[in-house]
Design a protein around this motif. Structure first.
Motif, mmCIF file in Angstrom:
data_model
loop_
_atom_site.group_PDB
_atom_site.id
_atom_site.type_symbol
_atom_site.label_atom_id
_atom_site.label_comp_id
_atom_site.label_asym_id
_atom_site.label_seq_id
_atom_site.Cartn_x
_atom_site.Cartn_y
_atom_site.Cartn_z
ATOM 1 N N PHE A 71 -12.246 -13.954 -8.152
ATOM 2 C CA PHE A 71 -10.763 -13.817 -7.930
ATOM 3 C C PHE A 71 -10.264 -12.445 -8.461
ATOM 4 N N TYR A 72 -10.993 -12.055 -9.613
ATOM 5 C CA TYR A 72 -10.796 -10.611 -10.082
ATOM 6 C C TYR A 72 -10.993 -9.608 -9.196
ATOM 7 N N TYR A 73 -12.175 -9.745 -8.774
ATOM 8 C CA TYR A 73 -12.353 -8.610 -7.799
ATOM 9 C C TYR A 73 -11.492 -8.565 -6.544
ATOM 10 N N PHE A 74 -11.242 -9.677 -6.043
ATOM 11 C CA PHE A 74 -10.524 -9.930 -4.964
ATOM 12 C C PHE A 74 -9.211 -9.556 -5.091
ATOM 13 N N THR A 75 -8.265 -9.489 -6.246
ATOM 14 C CA THR A 75 -7.166 -8.798 -6.522
ATOM 15 C C THR A 75 -7.191 -7.403 -6.660
ATOM 16 N N LEU A 76 -8.380 -7.132 -7.384
ATOM 17 C CA LEU A 76 -8.494 -5.600 -7.595
ATOM 18 C C LEU A 76 -8.685 -4.817 -6.496
ATOM 19 N N ALA A 77 -9.286 -5.389 -5.398
ATOM 20 C CA ALA A 77 -9.606 -4.754 -4.199
ATOM 21 C C ALA A 77 -8.037 -4.645 -3.265
ATOM 22 N N LEU A 78 -7.455 -5.833 -3.411
ATOM 23 C CA LEU A 78 -6.008 -5.701 -2.834
ATOM 24 C C LEU A 78 -5.036 -4.791 -3.689
ATOM 25 N N VAL A 79 -5.081 -4.600 -4.702
ATOM 26 C CA VAL A 79 -4.031 -4.034 -5.638
ATOM 27 C C VAL A 79 -4.723 -2.433 -5.431
ATOM 28 N N ALA A 80 -5.690 -2.162 -5.169
ATOM 29 C CA ALA A 80 -6.156 -0.893 -4.752
ATOM 30 C C ALA A 80 -5.584 -0.325 -3.554
ATOM 31 N N LEU A 81 -5.727 -1.294 -2.758
ATOM 32 C CA LEU A 81 -5.313 -0.850 -1.356
ATOM 33 C C LEU A 81 -3.848 -0.577 -1.364
ATOM 34 N N LEU A 82 -3.001 -1.463 -1.965
ATOM 35 C CA LEU A 82 -1.672 -1.414 -2.025
ATOM 36 C C LEU A 82 -1.045 0.002 -2.919
ATOM 37 N N THR A 83 -1.893 0.221 -3.980
ATOM 38 C CA THR A 83 -1.490 1.348 -4.859
ATOM 39 C C THR A 83 -1.912 2.626 -3.951
ATOM 40 N N ILE A 84 -2.836 2.761 -3.045
ATOM 41 C CA ILE A 84 -2.925 3.932 -2.298
ATOM 42 C C ILE A 84 -1.804 3.975 -1.209
ATOM 43 N N SER A 85 -1.353 2.655 -0.831
ATOM 44 C CA SER A 85 -0.513 2.868 0.386
ATOM 45 C C SER A 85 1.001 3.294 -0.384
ATOM 46 N N ALA A 86 1.211 2.741 -1.714
ATOM 47 C CA ALA A 86 2.741 2.879 -2.343
ATOM 48 C C ALA A 86 2.444 4.605 -2.644
ATOM 49 N N PHE A 87 1.290 5.103 -3.412
ATOM 50 C CA PHE A 87 1.470 6.412 -3.564
ATOM 51 C C PHE A 87 1.362 7.299 -2.340
ATOM 52 N N ARG A 88 0.710 7.044 -1.147
ATOM 53 C CA ARG A 88 0.956 7.951 -0.061
ATOM 54 C C ARG A 88 2.325 8.005 0.721
ATOM 55 N N LEU A 89 2.913 6.706 0.462
ATOM 56 C CA LEU A 89 4.136 6.534 1.245
ATOM 57 C C LEU A 89 5.226 7.459 0.823
ATOM 58 N N GLN A 90 5.248 8.128 -0.284
ATOM 59 C CA GLN A 90 6.331 8.932 -0.993
ATOM 60 C C GLN A 90 6.205 10.211 -0.083
ATOM 61 N N HIS A 91 5.280 10.711 0.395
ATOM 62 C CA HIS A 91 5.027 11.903 1.029
ATOM 63 C C HIS A 91 4.955 11.761 2.478
ATOM 64 N N SER A 92 5.051 10.427 3.242
ATOM 65 C CA SER A 92 5.222 10.330 4.343
ATOM 66 C C SER A 92 6.534 10.642 4.960
ATOM 67 N N ARG A 93 6.838 10.706 6.380
ATOM 68 C CA ARG A 93 8.249 10.968 6.712
ATOM 69 C C ARG A 93 8.895 9.844 6.414
ATOM 70 N N PHE A 94 8.415 8.521 6.546
ATOM 71 C CA PHE A 94 9.577 7.509 6.176
ATOM 72 C C PHE A 94 9.818 7.455 4.817
ATOM 73 N N GLY A 95 8.890 7.816 4.035
ATOM 74 C CA GLY A 95 9.388 7.954 2.486
ATOM 75 C C GLY A 95 10.196 9.016 2.192
ATOM 76 N N ARG A 96 10.182 10.182 2.745
ATOM 77 C CA ARG A 96 11.115 11.033 2.514
ATOM 78 C C ARG A 96 12.436 10.766 2.954
ATOM 79 N N ALA A 97 12.667 10.040 4.324
ATOM 80 C CA ALA A 97 13.652 9.425 4.675
ATOM 81 C C ALA A 97 14.349 8.437 3.854
ATOM 82 N N MET A 98 13.561 7.457 3.086
ATOM 83 C CA MET A 98 14.063 6.692 2.184
ATOM 84 C C MET A 98 14.790 7.227 1.005
ATOM 85 N N MET A 99 14.005 8.433 0.342
ATOM 86 C CA MET A 99 14.580 9.104 -0.812
ATOM 87 C C MET A 99 15.927 9.947 -0.106
#
Length: 349
Positions: free
Chosen positions: A174-202
């Motif tokens: 379960f540790y490796y399972f949640t680690l893989a998911l949180v890594a994927l969501l971390t990349i998504s959250a970090f990349r979102l800020q510089h996307s068109r949608f992220g700039r629109a939200m800010m």
């Protein structure tokens, strides 16, 4: 601030999360440490780490809704609960985990739209009250539905977590399972800020009137901010359902929503590192206080039980101290220390 000599030739290079070789080395070392952690940590620490990863997923959703879009949300625990109940129901039909988690996230996102519709017309305290209504209605709806649907007062069991026949219900799995998911969501959250949608939200967060004049569809951006933030919550809820093996409406309270928001505030409301620093700091402090309390109780001291009772008060005091002395959170303090290290030994002025 970046070291001297670092320059970019494209916008894609400038928006890269890891901009320097040093940062890539440190990130690789952190990833290697997390991958090797089960070799040195016991079942208890792996369980704490897995729960911390799940909490981080939910706080990432708040970072999108509150930190990036400026839409106050104190019902994140309810959206996590929707994802958990959706996962429990889908698992009872024998659906695999790679089907359960996306559908649970989608269920939480769709429900959030219902409460986001009135939120696009209000701000501040009124927006907080709107999301509070979602949190208050969540257990009422669960209890009012037939018990055969979502378990009613008794709750619902969750099928063991398996992936392609492999049992992931063990602490290490379960540790490796949640680690893989949180890594994927971390990349998504970090990349979102510089996307068109992220700039629109800010832009909507900073000044929604100016954003609308610039042609940004403010209503749609606010709705999508709630939807995307609740997708993160749905994933966290599904993982929490597999972690607990049983879900009840009593597990997803207003108290939990406040803690999610408090972690984001402590870490840094508008920083991508804020969710990570806030969740790690609050979790380590909480587990440390519990460890000290257990030690005192085993030694026969009555102060151990008192420390257990005061844990929430101490953590709440940390949130108040963060608001008073460092309103920009631990992420800002980390940025100050990092910049001081990069320009050392030269003076700041």
């Amino acid at each position: 601030m970046l070291p001297t000599g670092i320059h970019f030739e494209s916008y894609a290079a400038e928006t890269r999360v890891l901009k320097t070789l040093r940062s890539r080395i440190w990130a690789s070392a952190l990833a290697l440490g997390l991958l090797c952690a089960p070799l040195f940590a016991g079942a208890y620490l792996l369980g704490v780490a897995s729960e911390m990863f799940i909490t981080l997923m939910a706080v990432y959703g708040l970072y999108v809704t509150v930190g990036m879009a400026g839409q106050i949300n104190i019902a994140q625990s309810a959206f996590v609960g929707i994802g958990a109940f959706a996962a429990a129901k889908l698992s009872s039909y024998g659906q695999p985990v790679f089907v359960v988690i996306p559908l649970a996230a989608l269920a939480a996102g769709c429900v959030s739209i219902l409460f986001a519709l009135p939120a696009v017309r209000v701000k501040g305290l009124y927006l907080a009250l709107t999301t509070l209504a979602a949190q208050a209605m969540f257990p009422i709806v669960i209890y009012a539905l037939p018990a055969s649907w979502l378990g009613g007062l008794a709750g619902m069991p969750v099928e063991p977590l398996t992936l392609f026949g492999a049992d992931l219900g063990t602490p290490t799995g379960f540790y490796y399972f949640t680690l893989a998911l949180v890594a994927l969501l971390t990349i998504s959250a970090f990349r979102l800020q510089h996307s068109r949608f992220g700039r629109a939200m800010m832009a909507v967060r900073d000044n929604d009137i100016a954003a609308e004049v610039m042609g940004i569809p403010v209503m749609r951006v606010k709705l999508m901010a709630f939807f995307v933030g609740s997708l993160f919550a749905g994933v966290a809820g599904a993982c929490l359902a597999y972690f607990l093996q049983f879900v009840t409406a009593a597990s997803f309270t207003l108290f939990a929503s406040v803690w999610y928001l408090g972690m984001l505030i402590v870490g840094g409301l508008h920083s991508r590192l804020g969710p990570i620093l806030g969740v790690v700091f609050i979790t380590v402090l909480q587990e440390g206080l519990h460890k000290v309390a257990n030690t005192l109780m085993q030694a026969g001291s009555g102060s151990g039980g008192m420390l257990f009772a005061l844990t929430s008060i101490i953590l709440g005091g940390c949130i108040l101290l963060a608001l008073i002395f460092e309103p920009r959170g631990l992420a800002h303090r980390w940025a100050v220390l990092r910049n001081a290290f990069q320009i050392w030994p030269f003076p700041r002025n």
